[in-house]
Design a protein around this motif. Structure first.
Motif, PDB file in Angstrom:
ATOM      1  N   VAL A 259      37.686  55.646  46.576  1.00 34.38           N
ATOM      2  CA  VAL A 259      38.577  55.026  45.285  1.00 34.38           C
ATOM      3  C   VAL A 259      39.610  55.724  45.020  1.00 34.38           C
ATOM      4  O   VAL A 259      40.186  56.885  45.102  1.00 34.38           O
ATOM      5  N   LEU A 260      40.548  55.220  44.311  1.00 35.31           N
ATOM      6  CA  LEU A 260      41.463  54.976  44.600  1.00 35.31           C
ATOM      7  C   LEU A 260      42.169  55.358  43.620  1.00 35.31           C
ATOM      8  O   LEU A 260      42.144  54.753  41.871  1.00 35.31           O
ATOM      9  N   SER A 261      43.647  56.159  43.049  1.00 34.44           N
ATOM     10  CA  SER A 261      43.563  56.533  41.823  1.00 34.44           C
ATOM     11  C   SER A 261      45.156  55.596  41.411  1.00 34.44           C
ATOM     12  O   SER A 261      46.134  54.909  41.980  1.00 34.44           O
ATOM     13  N   LYS A 262      45.468  55.194  40.025  1.00 32.96           N
ATOM     14  CA  LYS A 262      46.592  54.318  39.392  1.00 32.96           C
ATOM     15  C   LYS A 262      47.061  54.792  38.965  1.00 32.96           C
ATOM     16  O   LYS A 262      47.831  54.802  38.165  1.00 32.96           O
ATOM     17  N   GLU A 263      47.262  56.546  38.855  1.00 34.23           N
ATOM     18  CA  GLU A 263      48.205  57.209  38.221  1.00 34.23           C
ATOM     19  C   GLU A 263      49.335  56.712  37.937  1.00 34.23           C
ATOM     20  O   GLU A 263      50.101  56.735  37.179  1.00 34.23           O
ATOM     21  N   LYS A 264      50.326  56.795  39.662  1.00 33.38           N
ATOM     22  CA  LYS A 264      51.543  56.427  40.072  1.00 33.38           C
ATOM     23  C   LYS A 264      51.409  55.068  39.413  1.00 33.38           C
ATOM     24  O   LYS A 264      53.365  54.538  38.755  1.00 33.38           O
ATOM     25  N   VAL A 265      51.157  53.787  40.008  1.00 34.24           N
ATOM     26  CA  VAL A 265      51.317  52.884  38.818  1.00 34.24           C
ATOM     27  C   VAL A 265      51.841  52.647  37.778  1.00 34.24           C
ATOM     28  O   VAL A 265      52.277  51.972  36.435  1.00 34.24           O
ATOM     29  N   GLY A 266      50.477  53.750  36.635  1.00 30.03           N
ATOM     30  CA  GLY A 266      50.320  54.052  35.718  1.00 30.03           C
ATOM     31  C   GLY A 266      51.417  53.855  34.711  1.00 30.03           C
ATOM     32  O   GLY A 266      52.091  53.366  33.743  1.00 30.03           O
ATOM     33  N   LYS A 267      52.635  55.228  35.711  1.00 28.57           N
ATOM     34  CA  LYS A 267      53.470  55.444  34.821  1.00 28.57           C
ATOM     35  C   LYS A 267      54.168  54.640  34.940  1.00 28.57           C
ATOM     36  O   LYS A 267      55.790  54.603  33.888  1.00 28.57           O
ATOM     37  N   TYR A 268      54.507  52.948  35.281  1.00 23.96           N
ATOM     38  CA  TYR A 268      55.442  52.328  34.876  1.00 23.96           C
ATOM     39  C   TYR A 268      54.628  50.887  34.144  1.00 23.96           C
ATOM     40  O   TYR A 268      55.320  49.782  33.842  1.00 23.96           O
ATOM     41  N   GLY A 269      53.894  51.414  33.702  1.00 25.78           N
ATOM     42  CA  GLY A 269      53.073  50.573  32.592  1.00 25.78           C
ATOM     43  C   GLY A 269      52.217  49.221  33.445  1.00 25.78           C
ATOM     44  O   GLY A 269      51.912  48.532  32.154  1.00 25.78           O
ATOM     45  N   ILE A 270      51.908  49.264  34.136  1.00 29.16           N
ATOM     46  CA  ILE A 270      50.866  48.738  35.209  1.00 29.16           C
ATOM     47  C   ILE A 270      49.741  49.385  35.132  1.00 29.16           C
ATOM     48  O   ILE A 270      48.895  50.648  35.198  1.00 29.16           O
ATOM     49  N   SER A 271      48.332  48.855  34.748  1.00 29.79           N
ATOM     50  CA  SER A 271      46.826  48.625  33.910  1.00 29.79           C
ATOM     51  C   SER A 271      46.247  47.658  34.604  1.00 29.79           C
ATOM     52  O   SER A 271      46.694  46.327  34.372  1.00 29.79           O
ATOM     53  N   PHE A 272      44.951  48.226  35.378  1.00 27.64           N
ATOM     54  CA  PHE A 272      43.713  47.242  35.599  1.00 27.64           C
ATOM     55  C   PHE A 272      42.483  46.618  34.599  1.00 27.64           C
ATOM     56  O   PHE A 272      42.245  48.284  34.210  1.00 27.64           O
ATOM     57  N   GLN A 273      42.136  46.352  34.617  1.00 27.45           N
ATOM     58  CA  GLN A 273      40.525  46.024  34.017  1.00 27.45           C
ATOM     59  C   GLN A 273      39.785  46.822  35.142  1.00 27.45           C
ATOM     60  O   GLN A 273      39.761  46.380  35.694  1.00 27.45           O
ATOM     61  N   PRO A 274      38.419  47.384  34.503  1.00 31.57           N
ATOM     62  CA  PRO A 274      37.511  47.228  34.951  1.00 31.57           C
ATOM     63  C   PRO A 274      37.232  46.207  36.034  1.00 31.57           C
ATOM     64  O   PRO A 274      36.709  45.348  35.349  1.00 31.57           O
ATOM     65  N   TRP A 275      36.280  46.438  37.590  1.00 33.27           N
ATOM     66  CA  TRP A 275      35.968  45.872  38.399  1.00 33.27           C
ATOM     67  C   TRP A 275      34.706  44.574  38.080  1.00 33.27           C
ATOM     68  O   TRP A 275      35.608  43.885  38.048  1.00 33.27           O
ATOM     69  N   LYS A 276      34.366  45.157  36.829  1.00 27.76           N
ATOM     70  CA  LYS A 276      32.852  44.233  36.778  1.00 27.76           C
ATOM     71  C   LYS A 276      33.596  43.498  35.458  1.00 27.76           C
ATOM     72  O   LYS A 276      32.790  42.351  35.645  1.00 27.76           O
ATOM     73  N   SER A 277      34.481  43.995  35.232  1.00 26.73           N
ATOM     74  CA  SER A 277      34.939  42.411  34.288  1.00 26.73           C
ATOM     75  C   SER A 277      35.918  41.491  34.924  1.00 26.73           C
ATOM     76  O   SER A 277      35.730  40.812  34.127  1.00 26.73           O
ATOM     77  N   ALA A 278      36.785  42.127  35.769  1.00 27.07           N
ATOM     78  CA  ALA A 278      37.045  41.371  36.990  1.00 27.07           C
ATOM     79  C   ALA A 278      36.491  40.180  37.640  1.00 27.07           C
ATOM     80  O   ALA A 278      36.662  38.918  37.896  1.00 27.07           O
ATOM     81  N   LEU A 279      35.121  40.790  37.786  1.00 26.35           N
ATOM     82  CA  LEU A 279      33.986  40.059  38.804  1.00 26.35           C
ATOM     83  C   LEU A 279      33.475  38.928  37.845  1.00 26.35           C
ATOM     84  O   LEU A 279      33.554  37.937  38.282  1.00 26.35           O
ATOM     85  N   SER A 280      33.578  38.993  36.588  1.00 25.17           N
ATOM     86  CA  SER A 280      32.791  38.566  35.720  1.00 25.17           C
ATOM     87  C   SER A 280      34.113  37.145  35.964  1.00 25.17           C
ATOM     88  O   SER A 280      33.497  35.606  35.324  1.00 25.17           O
ATOM     89  N   GLN A 281      35.272  37.162  35.400  1.00 17.43           N
ATOM     90  CA  GLN A 281      35.588  36.450  34.934  1.00 17.43           C
ATOM     91  C   GLN A 281      36.065  35.786  36.655  1.00 17.43           C
ATOM     92  O   GLN A 281      36.072  34.254  36.048  1.00 17.43           O
ATOM     93  N   TYR A 282      36.035  35.886  37.610  1.00 13.07           N
ATOM     94  CA  TYR A 282      35.987  35.488  39.195  1.00 13.07           C
ATOM     95  C   TYR A 282      34.932  34.597  38.811  1.00 13.07           C
ATOM     96  O   TYR A 282      34.931  33.315  38.980  1.00 13.07           O
ATOM     97  N   LEU A 283      33.849  34.838  38.486  1.00 15.41           N
ATOM     98  CA  LEU A 283      32.340  34.904  38.799  1.00 15.41           C
ATOM     99  C   LEU A 283      32.512  33.099  37.748  1.00 15.41           C
ATOM    100  O   LEU A 283      31.650  32.010  37.548  1.00 15.41           O
ATOM    101  N   GLU A 284      33.279  33.068  36.614  1.00 15.84           N
ATOM    102  CA  GLU A 284      32.565  32.127  35.999  1.00 15.84           C
ATOM    103  C   GLU A 284      34.002  31.058  36.408  1.00 15.84           C
ATOM    104  O   GLU A 284      33.590  29.988  35.801  1.00 15.84           O
ATOM    105  N   THR A 285      34.175  31.506  37.103  1.00 15.91           N
ATOM    106  CA  THR A 285      34.858  29.995  37.705  1.00 15.91           C
ATOM    107  C   THR A 285      34.795  29.851  39.233  1.00 15.91           C
ATOM    108  O   THR A 285      35.694  28.871  40.035  1.00 15.91           O
ATOM    109  N   SER A 286      33.809  30.258  40.200  1.00 19.50           N
ATOM    110  CA  SER A 286      33.825  29.990  40.807  1.00 19.50           C
ATOM    111  C   SER A 286      32.626  28.575  41.321  1.00 19.50           C
ATOM    112  O   SER A 286      31.781  28.869  40.679  1.00 19.50           O
ATOM    113  N   SER A 287      33.025  28.652  42.320  1.00 26.27           N
ATOM    114  CA  SER A 287      32.564  27.251  42.596  1.00 26.27           C
ATOM    115  C   SER A 287      30.887  26.911  43.555  1.00 26.27           C
ATOM    116  O   SER A 287      29.844  26.206  43.368  1.00 26.27           O
ATOM    117  N   LEU A 288      30.661  28.723  43.584  1.00 31.17           N
ATOM    118  CA  LEU A 288      29.006  28.522  44.549  1.00 31.17           C
ATOM    119  C   LEU A 288      28.520  29.539  43.226  1.00 31.17           C
ATOM    120  O   LEU A 288      28.518  29.509  42.041  1.00 31.17           O
TER     121      LEU A 288
END
Length: 288
Positions: A259-288
């Motif tokens: 598991v990788l820390s995002k503290e360094k990119v966070g100093k540039y105002g960059i943030s990511f959403q939780p992995w499960k939220s990103a997965l949900s978005q992917y599955l909403e548009t998945s063709s499978l």
């Protein structure tokens, strides 16, 4: 800004092209017209007037690399470092991607916090060593380069030569009758190529200092928990069984915790959403 993207037909490369600013000019660099491991093809960049060159191409068959050692090092270390040196000479900002697999086995002393860029890398597979060597060689030849480590990528765009990502593979296998054995003792952070591409382009706009940067979605899970979430979100109930890495018996060893820390990119105002939220978005548009 003129941005060259090597490997634009892959998952990450395609999303980098799609998420670039309308004001940017994107130049796609792909085989056979541009072979990134062919030194003679570097001169093809001369007339493109690039400001930025992003390399999303790599050798990423973790188990096969145990036998194809020379090829893994050629594509993951020698080629990126050669391109990095070229970009340094030409005044082009170079960005390339690495992996959580540069970290190794922690035994009983598994870290209690996400891994920092400064933490010691101890790769335990040929693939991991080839990517770690690529990091060192790129930054040695071009200190201004950005080397972005990420983890567990999945995205919609796959070239015909690429194997299925983990999500698509699970969805395919989950519709069958066979029991699915998925590793439960490898802790990772699955990452959407869509979100990684958006934040990579944001990072470039920030003109950060060259070096290593960690970029993944937030949170952590085992591959087994990742599979569980995929099936739950899609309403599937396959026979899913947890196994240890040892029981699974993959040819290449994997880090037990990456598991990788995002503290360094966070100093540039960059943030990511939780992995499960990103997965949900992917599955909403998945063709499978």
């Amino acid at each position: 800004m003129r941005i060259g993207v090597i490997g634009s037909r892959g998952q990450l490369g395609a999303d980098l092209c799609l998420n670039s600013s309308p004001s940017d000019k994107v130049v796609r660099l792909d085989r056979p017209d541009f072979e990134f491991d062919n030194p003679e093809h570097l001169t093809k960049i001369d007339d493109l007037s690039l400001d930025v060159l992003i390399n999303s191409a790599a050798y990423n068959d973790v188990d096969k690399a145990e036998d194809e050692i020379d090829l893994a090092f050629r594509l993951n270390a020698q080629a990126p470092s050669r391109i990095a040196a070229y970009c340094q000479k030409k005044g082009i900002r170079f960005i390339t991607f690495s992996t959580d697999y540069v970290f190794g086995e922690f035994g009983k002393n598994i870290p209690q916090h996400p891994l920092l860029e400064e933490d010691e890398a101890l790769p335990i597979s040929v693939y991991g060593v080839s990517k770690w060597a690529g990091e060192r060689m790129v930054l040695n030849r071009n200190p201004d380069a950005l080397v972005i480590r990420t983890c567990g990528l999945y995205g919609h765009h796959r070239g015909s030569h690429l194997k299925k990502n983990f999500v698509d593979l699970m969805l395919q296998l989950g519709k069958g009758d066979q029991a699915l054995r998925v590793v439960s003792d490898q802790i990772v952070t699955p990452t959407s190529t869509w979100e990684l591409s958006v934040n990579t382009l944001k990072l470039i706009q920030c003109s950060p200092k060259g070096g290593l940067y960690h970029m993944t979605n937030e949170g952590q899970c085992s591959w087994f928990e990742f599979a569980q979430a995929i099936f739950q979100l899609k309403g599937l109930t396959p026979d899913l069984r947890p196994v240890s890495q040892k029981e699974y018996g993959a040819k290449a060893r994997r880090p037990s915790y990456s598991v990788l820390s995002k503290e360094k990119v966070g100093k540039y105002g960059i943030s990511f959403q939780p992995w499960k939220s990103a997965l949900s978005q992917y599955l909403e548009t998945s063709s499978l």
